[in-house]
Scaffold this active site. Sequence first.
Site, short mmCIF file in Angstrom:
data_model
loop_
_atom_site.label_atom_id
_atom_site.label_comp_id
_atom_site.label_asym_id
_atom_site.label_seq_id
_atom_site.Cartn_x
_atom_site.Cartn_y
_atom_site.Cartn_z
N ASP A 261 47.32 38.84 48.43
CA ASP A 261 47.49 40.01 47.57
C ASP A 261 46.50 40.03 46.41
OD1 ASP A 261 48.78 37.84 46.48
OD2 ASP A 261 50.70 38.83 46.21
N HIS B 200 49.87 36.55 42.11
CA HIS B 200 50.91 36.40 41.09
C HIS B 200 51.17 34.92 40.82
CE1 HIS B 200 51.84 40.34 43.08
NE2 HIS B 200 51.64 40.70 41.82
N HIS C 129 57.85 32.29 44.33
CA HIS C 129 58.56 32.68 43.10
C HIS C 129 59.97 32.11 43.03
CE1 HIS C 129 55.29 35.23 41.98
NE2 HIS C 129 55.50 36.12 42.95
N ASP D 246 47.86 33.02 45.54
CA ASP D 246 48.49 34.34 45.49
C ASP D 246 48.15 35.00 44.14
OD1 ASP D 246 50.89 36.14 44.67
OD2 ASP D 246 51.30 35.78 46.78
#
Length: 297
Positions: free
Chosen positions: A200, A110, A72, A108
């Site tokens: 995740d 996200h 991120h 991931d």
Amino acid sequence: AELRTVHDEDYIEDIRELSAAGGGRLTSTTVVGAGSWEPLLAAAGTCLAAVDAVLDGEVRLAYALVRPPGHHAQPAQADGYCVFSHAALVAQRALDRGARRVAVVDWDVHHGNGTQECFYGRSDVLTFSVHMDHGPWGPSHPQTGRPDEVGRGAGEGFNVNIALPLGAGDRAYAAALEEIVAPVLREYRPDLLVVASGQDASTFDPNGRHNVTITGFNHLGRIMRALAEELTGGRLVLTQEGGYARAYAAYCVHATAEGLLGRESTLADPIAYVPDSVDPAPALAAVRTALAPYWPL
């Protein structure tokens, strides 16, 4: 100097000075403390050591098992527990050492907005993000992660977002890699593959809403090993990203590693079965439509 290959110098110095002053909050989700600077350098440096080992021919496959995650982090913006963009640092290191093209595959749960932002205007790094369709989450993450974010300028067509519906499981993630990622990679022909490997997306992860099991992560690992063998002479580097169901994430990392070694998972799944019933076809169709001007899918 290594961090400056991806991040703005002022941003790097701000992080160092904030840590030296006792720490503070960078965003609603991202905090540094008085002792954060050295671990941040260690995580970034471990990822660079991993790609150096591959580029030097010491190994063909390397997994940088680090915390904090990195995908991120944008050139001048921390986000989502991430301060420095590890997969981006790995890709840039490979280019600086002579690679012509690098591809980053992020699974991931996200959106890998930081990696996207680092290379959004470039064609020498092809970025994929397979993630939950969560959209932007505030000033630190304005990117949508949707299929129409394809890049800009010289990078148009070289950013691929595969936003999967709520609850997507093993079948949807495998389809994303097999039906979108693999054919585009075969057209692009990268010199190195990089994976931003988050767990995740696993079943019951508190920061995700998808249902990938240890069997699913094992399959993703085997897909990426096969693609690396086919396209890059086996050269593959993974950086650890998210994974917050701490007990189950360990099983998922183990299963991923076995898949990367070409083996099926040897572990019995310790949790209850969740139906793998989400149909990925509509989400993948949206990606095909967005990529139609750029890649033959």
